[in-house]
Design a protein around this motif. Structure first.
Motif, mmCIF file in Angstrom:
data_model
loop_
_atom_site.group_PDB
_atom_site.id
_atom_site.type_symbol
_atom_site.label_atom_id
_atom_site.label_comp_id
_atom_site.label_asym_id
_atom_site.label_seq_id
_atom_site.Cartn_x
_atom_site.Cartn_y
_atom_site.Cartn_z
ATOM 1 N N MET A 269 13.041 -52.337 -46.974
ATOM 2 C CA MET A 269 12.564 -51.468 -48.065
ATOM 3 C C MET A 269 12.397 -50.038 -47.563
ATOM 4 O O MET A 269 11.845 -49.813 -46.490
ATOM 5 C CB MET A 269 11.231 -51.986 -48.618
ATOM 6 N N SER A 270 12.856 -49.082 -48.337
ATOM 7 C CA SER A 270 12.751 -47.674 -47.958
ATOM 8 C C SER A 270 11.335 -47.159 -48.120
ATOM 9 O O SER A 270 10.605 -47.555 -49.032
ATOM 10 C CB SER A 270 13.697 -46.829 -48.814
ATOM 11 N N LYS A 271 10.962 -46.245 -47.240
ATOM 12 C CA LYS A 271 9.683 -45.561 -47.368
ATOM 13 C C LYS A 271 9.869 -44.280 -48.186
ATOM 14 O O LYS A 271 10.988 -43.840 -48.431
ATOM 15 C CB LYS A 271 9.113 -45.264 -45.986
ATOM 16 N N ILE A 272 8.751 -43.703 -48.606
ATOM 17 C CA ILE A 272 8.784 -42.488 -49.423
ATOM 18 C C ILE A 272 8.996 -41.275 -48.517
ATOM 19 O O ILE A 272 8.201 -41.033 -47.606
ATOM 20 C CB ILE A 272 7.473 -42.307 -50.209
ATOM 21 N N PRO A 273 10.039 -40.467 -48.747
ATOM 22 C CA PRO A 273 10.204 -39.233 -47.979
ATOM 23 C C PRO A 273 9.330 -38.118 -48.560
ATOM 24 O O PRO A 273 9.346 -37.861 -49.764
ATOM 25 C CB PRO A 273 11.689 -38.910 -48.127
ATOM 26 N N VAL A 274 8.553 -37.478 -47.687
ATOM 27 C CA VAL A 274 7.649 -36.402 -48.088
ATOM 28 C C VAL A 274 7.977 -35.185 -47.224
ATOM 29 O O VAL A 274 8.188 -35.324 -46.015
ATOM 30 C CB VAL A 274 6.172 -36.815 -47.904
ATOM 31 N N PHE A 275 7.993 -34.003 -47.838
ATOM 32 C CA PHE A 275 8.467 -32.827 -47.129
ATOM 33 C C PHE A 275 7.452 -31.686 -47.108
ATOM 34 O O PHE A 275 6.734 -31.446 -48.079
ATOM 35 C CB PHE A 275 9.749 -32.299 -47.792
ATOM 36 N N ASP A 276 7.445 -30.977 -45.991
ATOM 37 C CA ASP A 276 6.868 -29.640 -45.905
ATOM 38 C C ASP A 276 7.876 -28.694 -46.573
ATOM 39 O O ASP A 276 9.027 -29.069 -46.811
ATOM 40 C CB ASP A 276 6.668 -29.290 -44.427
ATOM 41 N N ILE A 277 7.450 -27.454 -46.858
ATOM 42 C CA ILE A 277 8.380 -26.502 -47.483
ATOM 43 C C ILE A 277 8.931 -25.497 -46.465
ATOM 44 O O ILE A 277 10.078 -25.556 -46.066
ATOM 45 C CB ILE A 277 7.705 -25.747 -48.654
#
Length: 209
Positions: free
Chosen positions: A1-9
């Motif tokens: 299962m894929s994890k949620i990608p979260v980004f800095d800007i």
């Protein structure tokens, strides 16, 4: 299962400090300012006309702050297009999971990015900036706020950022940190997970590891 990608800007999704300085220098020259001073990135907000006007007044710059800010926003959007970041985020949302954003940034910047993402059909779920909650990285509260908004646990997320001491603090709430080395990197001696470039394939590899 894929994890949620979260980004800095800044310096993760797109170049930040040096890009801002270049854009403002070129715009001030276009407006007829000779030998314009270097944009003081840490002290002002390039998304705010009021803030840029304060800089102009402080350094006795005879230029139109509103025009300068609009030119900056246009340049930022074009740079994101050139880097194919909109395309990447759309593909992530379609083929992996809806991405999120956690940034030490201003509410004005959040509005700019949200409007731009909407125009480009990019869906973001969970967009936290430090000014709106009064907490900055590396304090864990900013990461926890994102998790609360998405009703997630940290183990479900991978955070992509460029500032080792600040962004790696995501691990304090259980997220996995991936250093993005494409633009400017702050800090050193990171021996953990990292990518040289932010693109769909690299993100997919990191969230499915």
């Amino acid at each position: 299962m894929s994890k949620i990608p979260v980004f800095d800007i800044g310096d993760t999704l797109s170049p930040s400090k040096e890009f801002s300085r270049k854009v403002f220098r070129e715009e001030l020259e276009r407006q007829g300012v000779e030998n314009p001073p270097k944009y003081p990135y840490e002290g002002f907000n390039e998304m705010s006309v009021e803030s840029i006007q304060e800089w102009f007044e402080r350094d006795d710059i005879d230029a139109d702050a509103e025009v300068a800010v609009e030119k900056y926003k246009e340049a930022k959007k074009e740079r994101l297009k050139e880097l194919e970041m909109f395309e990447m985020l759309r593909k992530i949302g379609k083929e992996i999971e809806t991405p999120g954003i956690i940034s030490d940034n201003k509410v004005a910047a959040k509005k700019f990015y949200k409007d731009m993402f909407e125009e480009e059909n990019v869906e973001i779920e969970g967009f936290v900036v430090s000014e709106e909650i009064g907490v900055k990285k590396p304090e864990k509260g900013i990461f926890q706020e994102f998790l609360n908004r998405r009703s997630l646990s940290g183990e479900n997320c991978v955070y992509f950022g460029n500032n080792i001491p600040r962004d790696s603090a995501c691990e304090n709430v259980g997220m996995q940190f991936v250093l993005v080395k494409q633009f400017e990197v702050f800090g050193d001696n990171w021996n953990g997970r990292q990518v040289s470039k932010l693109n769909f394939e690299n993100v997919r590899e990191e969230v499915t590891r």
